[in-house]
Design a protein around this motif. Structure first.
Motif, PDB file in Angstrom:
ATOM      1  N   VAL A   9      10.469  13.125   7.309  1.00 15.29           N
ATOM      2  CA  VAL A   9       9.485  12.467   6.438  1.00 15.29           C
ATOM      3  C   VAL A   9       9.210  11.048   6.936  1.00 15.29           C
ATOM      4  N   LEU A  10       7.936  10.747   7.108  1.00 18.74           N
ATOM      5  CA  LEU A  10       7.510   9.408   7.509  1.00 18.74           C
ATOM      6  C   LEU A  10       6.317   8.981   6.647  1.00 18.74           C
ATOM      7  N   SER A  11       6.252   7.697   6.348  1.00 14.44           N
ATOM      8  CA  SER A  11       5.124   7.189   5.572  1.00 14.44           C
ATOM      9  C   SER A  11       4.836   5.764   6.000  1.00 14.44           C
ATOM     10  N   THR A  12       3.662   5.290   5.617  1.00 10.88           N
ATOM     11  CA  THR A  12       3.284   3.896   5.856  1.00 10.88           C
ATOM     12  C   THR A  12       3.326   3.152   4.522  1.00 10.88           C
ATOM     13  N   PRO A  13       3.496   1.839   4.542  1.00 15.16           N
ATOM     14  CA  PRO A  13       3.410   1.082   3.291  1.00 15.16           C
ATOM     15  C   PRO A  13       2.095   1.316   2.551  1.00 15.16           C
ATOM     16  N   MET A  14       1.004   1.529   3.278  1.00 19.74           N
ATOM     17  CA  MET A  14      -0.274   1.807   2.635  1.00 19.74           C
ATOM     18  C   MET A  14      -0.217   3.114   1.860  1.00 19.74           C
ATOM     19  N   GLN A  15       0.404   4.138   2.425  1.00 20.64           N
ATOM     20  CA  GLN A  15       0.534   5.411   1.709  1.00 20.64           C
ATOM     21  C   GLN A  15       1.415   5.260   0.479  1.00 20.64           C
ATOM     22  N   LEU A  16       2.457   4.446   0.587  1.00 26.21           N
ATOM     23  CA  LEU A  16       3.360   4.254  -0.544  1.00 26.21           C
ATOM     24  C   LEU A  16       2.663   3.535  -1.696  1.00 26.21           C
ATOM     25  N   VAL A  17       1.824   2.540  -1.396  1.00 28.34           N
ATOM     26  CA  VAL A  17       1.139   1.834  -2.480  1.00 28.34           C
ATOM     27  C   VAL A  17       0.069   2.735  -3.103  1.00 28.34           C
ATOM     28  N   ALA A  18      -0.575   3.589  -2.294  1.00 25.82           N
ATOM     29  CA  ALA A  18      -1.552   4.533  -2.852  1.00 25.82           C
ATOM     30  C   ALA A  18      -0.859   5.564  -3.731  1.00 25.82           C
ATOM     31  N   MET A  19       0.319   6.026  -3.298  1.00 25.14           N
ATOM     32  CA  MET A  19       1.111   6.951  -4.114  1.00 25.14           C
ATOM     33  C   MET A  19       1.475   6.316  -5.448  1.00 25.14           C
ATOM     34  N   THR A  20       1.917   5.061  -5.403  1.00 25.51           N
ATOM     35  CA  THR A  20       2.310   4.349  -6.618  1.00 25.51           C
ATOM     36  C   THR A  20       1.125   4.167  -7.554  1.00 25.51           C
ATOM     37  N   ALA A  21      -0.038   3.858  -6.988  1.00 26.19           N
ATOM     38  CA  ALA A  21      -1.241   3.678  -7.807  1.00 26.19           C
ATOM     39  C   ALA A  21      -1.604   4.968  -8.540  1.00 26.19           C
ATOM     40  N   ARG A  22      -1.465   6.117  -7.873  1.00 31.10           N
ATOM     41  CA  ARG A  22      -1.795   7.400  -8.506  1.00 31.10           C
ATOM     42  C   ARG A  22      -0.793   7.752  -9.600  1.00 31.10           C
ATOM     43  N   LEU A  23       0.454   7.334  -9.435  1.00 36.45           N
ATOM     44  CA  LEU A  23       1.424   7.504 -10.508  1.00 36.45           C
ATOM     45  C   LEU A  23       1.063   6.637 -11.703  1.00 36.45           C
ATOM     46  N   ALA A  24       0.737   5.375 -11.431  1.00 30.43           N
ATOM     47  CA  ALA A  24       0.536   4.385 -12.494  1.00 30.43           C
ATOM     48  C   ALA A  24      -0.768   4.571 -13.253  1.00 30.43           C
ATOM     49  N   ASN A  25      -1.801   5.129 -12.597  1.00 33.50           N
ATOM     50  CA  ASN A  25      -3.105   5.228 -13.273  1.00 33.50           C
ATOM     51  C   ASN A  25      -3.288   6.517 -14.057  1.00 33.50           C
ATOM     52  N   GLY A  26      -2.226   7.295 -14.168  1.00 35.00           N
ATOM     53  CA  GLY A  26      -2.318   8.518 -14.955  1.00 35.00           C
ATOM     54  C   GLY A  26      -2.618   9.747 -14.138  1.00 35.00           C
ATOM     55  N   GLY A  27      -2.500   9.652 -12.819  1.00 33.60           N
ATOM     56  CA  GLY A  27      -2.698  10.823 -11.975  1.00 33.60           C
ATOM     57  C   GLY A  27      -4.120  11.007 -11.481  1.00 33.60           C
ATOM     58  N   PHE A  28      -4.789   9.910 -11.146  1.00 37.34           N
ATOM     59  CA  PHE A  28      -6.136   9.990 -10.594  1.00 37.34           C
ATOM     60  C   PHE A  28      -6.106   9.629  -9.100  1.00 37.34           C
ATOM     61  N   ALA A  29      -6.921  10.330  -8.298  1.00 43.22           N
ATOM     62  CA  ALA A  29      -6.865  10.253  -6.845  1.00 43.22           C
ATOM     63  C   ALA A  29      -7.582   9.028  -6.295  1.00 43.22           C
ATOM     64  N   VAL A  30      -7.145   7.852  -6.711  1.00 41.37           N
ATOM     65  CA  VAL A  30      -7.738   6.606  -6.244  1.00 41.37           C
ATOM     66  C   VAL A  30      -7.494   6.454  -4.745  1.00 41.37           C
ATOM     67  N   LYS A  31      -8.489   5.899  -4.048  1.00 47.20           N
ATOM     68  CA  LYS A  31      -8.404   5.701  -2.600  1.00 47.20           C
ATOM     69  C   LYS A  31      -8.397   4.201  -2.293  1.00 47.20           C
ATOM     70  N   PRO A  32      -7.501   3.752  -1.418  1.00 48.42           N
ATOM     71  CA  PRO A  32      -7.473   2.324  -1.075  1.00 48.42           C
ATOM     72  C   PRO A  32      -8.652   1.933  -0.201  1.00 48.42           C
ATOM     73  N   HIS A  33      -9.159   0.726  -0.401  1.00 44.16           N
ATOM     74  CA  HIS A  33     -10.242   0.228   0.444  1.00 44.16           C
ATOM     75  C   HIS A  33     -10.212  -1.293   0.469  1.00 44.16           C
ATOM     76  N   LEU A  34     -10.756  -1.850   1.533  1.00 39.21           N
ATOM     77  CA  LEU A  34     -10.787  -3.293   1.743  1.00 39.21           C
ATOM     78  C   LEU A  34     -12.179  -3.893   1.564  1.00 39.21           C
ATOM     79  N   THR A  35     -13.221  -3.075   1.688  1.00 37.69           N
ATOM     80  CA  THR A  35     -14.588  -3.575   1.594  1.00 37.69           C
ATOM     81  C   THR A  35     -15.066  -3.529   0.148  1.00 37.69           C
ATOM     82  N   LYS A  36     -15.351  -4.694  -0.399  1.00 44.20           N
ATOM     83  CA  LYS A  36     -15.910  -4.750  -1.752  1.00 44.20           C
ATOM     84  C   LYS A  36     -17.393  -4.433  -1.716  1.00 44.20           C
ATOM     85  N   GLN A  37     -18.118  -5.103  -0.812  1.00 44.42           N
ATOM     86  CA  GLN A  37     -19.529  -4.796  -0.621  1.00 44.42           C
ATOM     87  C   GLN A  37     -20.028  -5.456   0.661  1.00 44.42           C
ATOM     88  N   ILE A  38     -21.070  -4.854   1.208  1.00 39.75           N
ATOM     89  CA  ILE A  38     -21.810  -5.459   2.316  1.00 39.75           C
ATOM     90  C   ILE A  38     -23.129  -5.916   1.735  1.00 39.75           C
TER      91      ILE A  38
END
Length: 625
Positions: free
Chosen positions: A446-475
């Motif tokens: 098993v291998l993971s990145t810190p980015m995957q771990l924070v996305a996993m944590t977010a899906r746990l905390a938000n009630g089980g919704f498939a939120v996706k990480p992103h850096l761009t707010k808008q262009i």
């Protein structure tokens, strides 16, 4: 008389023939002149203009990059450079000697200048040095009478105000290589730079803009006489990131206390990344201005790999931070009840092999909440043996583990979630049941990145919704963030049970991260500690006592991890911290996460975010009695 008459007639005929020929020739000449001057007038006018006018491209101004509140992260600054025109100098070497007394020139600079002077026409300016200080510019201007053929030109250079704090997000720009030439003529402009890494590379098309044109009057040999007109083109678009630069700098400074570490802070509802840090870092301005060979070698030889963005490209065993996923897989399988308990004597035997719990004397009887609170390995050995590796892998995939998260940043790596088919295909070997037990505590394959771990944590905390990480707010002039996400398909009662365990990790007196809890009312966090072994512990060492991390060489110490979210009453921010060879998750990573989440909540960067996703689950309540 008749003879004279015959001669006269012959002369007349010859004169008529000659006159006719002359008239025909004159008619042809007039016709040709008419054709060239009247019929083909427009064409030859155009050719004449092309011989007189040279149309040249003008490099567009690169778009800026700002944080979520508009603070500048990547900007353009004036770039003063000194150039020399060889036809105006009596002795180029003497001129370079004089310049070197004002602006230091290396032997490499001199060789480059001489090479370009021989390759270009004598009236074409050649850059001697860029990025001059104002003092150097003023000194050269004052000494212009003694520097024939030398002039100062003004251009643009990329500048990163926060330097090391944003290097792994923004990347840097550099000169266009031959492999990067794609037919766009602007890429061939002298001194033109493009994104080489990070957001500079990811948003290259938007940031580059559209080239302008300059109409120049030139003479027969191509020397510029004057500029007739100029169109500056379209500057690149402004790119706004989700980053809060104040929080970003805080996190980077907090990680600087470690040899090597990374951390990510993410909005559990929008997926916006508020901070993404990897330590040690580097100064991207050094790449823009031309990095020295010595500094390049120093960066490459650093054992802490400052050029590597560990937050997205570092693949590590997640250790016990993987246990919430295993607990959910077991609960969702229906093969265990919500009250499933296991007695932990400090180990589990499977065939001839003994699998140890991290606590030598064991934890006694524990249920799912207790197993998470104490991070009991034996409970997870037991349930993983019951459900098998494929159910664990399927649940992990729902949390975006073992695959790219889709983050808008180059060079993200996918990690690895093993399965029976994966091992057979990748290694040509059958899966062993003991490997399931090891995978259940986030070790083995098993291998993971810190980015995957924070996305996993977010899906746990938000009630089980498939939120996706992103850096761009808008262009600028384009669309903004996505704020609604589909469910990942887990039962609320099972998720609540896991969240109760994470709450007790930090808030129950016997939780593994109780010492790192947030005590300020309203800011409390929940989380999970993790420690990942990087060496094999022999039976002989276990019998005499396992060596402490502080007694081991740095590279043999356990990795330290901690995942968390806050506030527990209404989750908004998720955080993942990884400390390379940091020892224990509770001692090295958890205190960092506590400081980050406390600062994050006080700054509250999500206050301006629009959260239209599903509401968070109710808080898990008080400590378990």
């Amino acid at each position: 008389m008749d003879r004279d008459t015959d001669r006269y007639r012959l002369l007349t005929r010859r004169a008529a023939v000659l006159g006719g020929l002359k008239l025909a020739g004159l008619s042809a000449l007039v016709g040709r002149l008419y054709y060239l001057q009247v019929v083909e007038s427009a064409r030859f006018t155009m050719l004449a203009e092309e011989n007189r006018i040279s149309l040249r491209l003008v490099a567009p101004s690169r778009g800026t990059i700002v944080d979520r509140f508009g603070a500048p992260l990547a900007v353009n600054q004036q770039n003063y450079r000194v150039v020399v025109v060889s036809e105006r100098t009596r002795n180029i070497q003497d001129t370079l000697d004089k310049i070197s007394k004002i602006v230091p020139l290396t032997d490499g600079d001199r060789r480059r200048v001489m090479r370009e002077l021989h390759r270009k026409r004598r009236f074409v300016p050649v850059t001697v040095r860029e990025n001059l200080t104002w003092e150097q510019v003023a000194t050269i201007e004052m000494n212009t009478p003694d520097l024939p053929g030398v002039a100062i030109e003004v251009g643009e250079i990329r500048h990163y105000p926060e330097a090391e704090a944003t290097a792994h997000i923004l990347g840097y720009v550099g000169a266009v290589s031959e492999a990067e030439l794609n037919g766009d003529p602007v890429l061939s402009l002298p001194g033109f730079r493009i994104g080489k890494a990070g957001m500079e590379k990811y948003h290259e098309k938007a940031l580059r803009g559209t080239a302008g044109t300059s109409q120049l009057e030139v003479n027969a040999v191509g020397r510029v006489i004057r500029e007739l007109s100029r169109d500056e083109g379209q500057p690149g678009r402004e790119v706004q990131l989700t980053i809060d630069i104040g929080l970003q700098k805080f996190v980077q400074q907090r990680l600087a206390q470690e040899v090597s570490a990374s951390a990510v802070v993410m909005d559990v509802h929008t997926g916006g990344i508020y901070a993404l840090c990897s330590h040690p870092s580097y100064d991207p301005n050094q790449f823009t201005m031309g990095i020295s060979a010595e500094l390049w070698e120093e960066l490459l030889s650093n054992q802490a790999t400052p050029l590597n963005n560990k937050a997205v490209a570092g693949q590590y065993p997640p250790g016990s931070t993987f246990k919430p996923v295993v607990a959910l897989a077991a609960l969702e399988s229906g093969l265990i009840s919500r009250n499933h308990s296991v007695f932990c004597p400090g180990h589990m035997d499977l065939g001839d092999h003994r699998f140890h719990c991290w606590k030598k004397g064991g934890h006694g009887t524990v249920d799912v909440v207790g197993a998470l609170r104490h991070s009991c390995d034996v409970w997870f050995y037991d349930v993983s043996r019951r459900i098998g590796i494929d159910r664990i892998a399927e649940m992990a995939n729902r949390f975006d583990m073992g695959q790219l998260t889709g983050l808008d940043l180059p060079h993200e790596r996918p990690g690895l979630i093993p399965s029976i088919d994966w091992k057979k295909g990748a290694l040509g070997k059958p899966w062993a049941q003991g490997e399931t037990l090891i995978a259940a505590i986030g070790q083995g394959y098993v291998l993971s990145t810190p980015m995957q771990l924070v996305a996993m944590t977010a899906r746990l905390a938000n009630g089980g919704f498939a939120v996706k990480p992103h850096l761009t707010k808008q262009i600028k002039a384009l669309s903004g963030e996505q704020t609604s996400w589909p469910p990942i398909g887990v039962k609320k009662e099972n998720l609540d049970l896991v969240l109760r365990g994470l709450y007790e990790v930090t808030n129950a007196p016997n939780g593994t991260a109780y010492k790192s809890r947030i005590t300020e009312p309203g800011y409390e966090m929940a989380g999970k500690t993790g420690s990942a072994q990087v060496r094999r512990i022999t039976m002989a060492e276990r019998s005499t006592g396992v060596k402490k991390n502080e007694d081991l060489p740095w590279r043999e110490r356990d990795h330290a991890l901690f995942i968390s979210y806050a506030p527990v009453s209404s989750p908004r921010y998720a955080c993942a911290v990884f400390v390379e060879h940091g020892g224990g998750g509770s001692t090295a990573a958890a205190p960092i996460a506590r400081d980050i989440l406390l600062e994050c909540q006080k700054r509250d960067p999500g206050r301006a975010a629009v959260a239209e996703s599903a509401p968070p689950p109710p808080p898990p309540g008080g400590t378990r009695g």
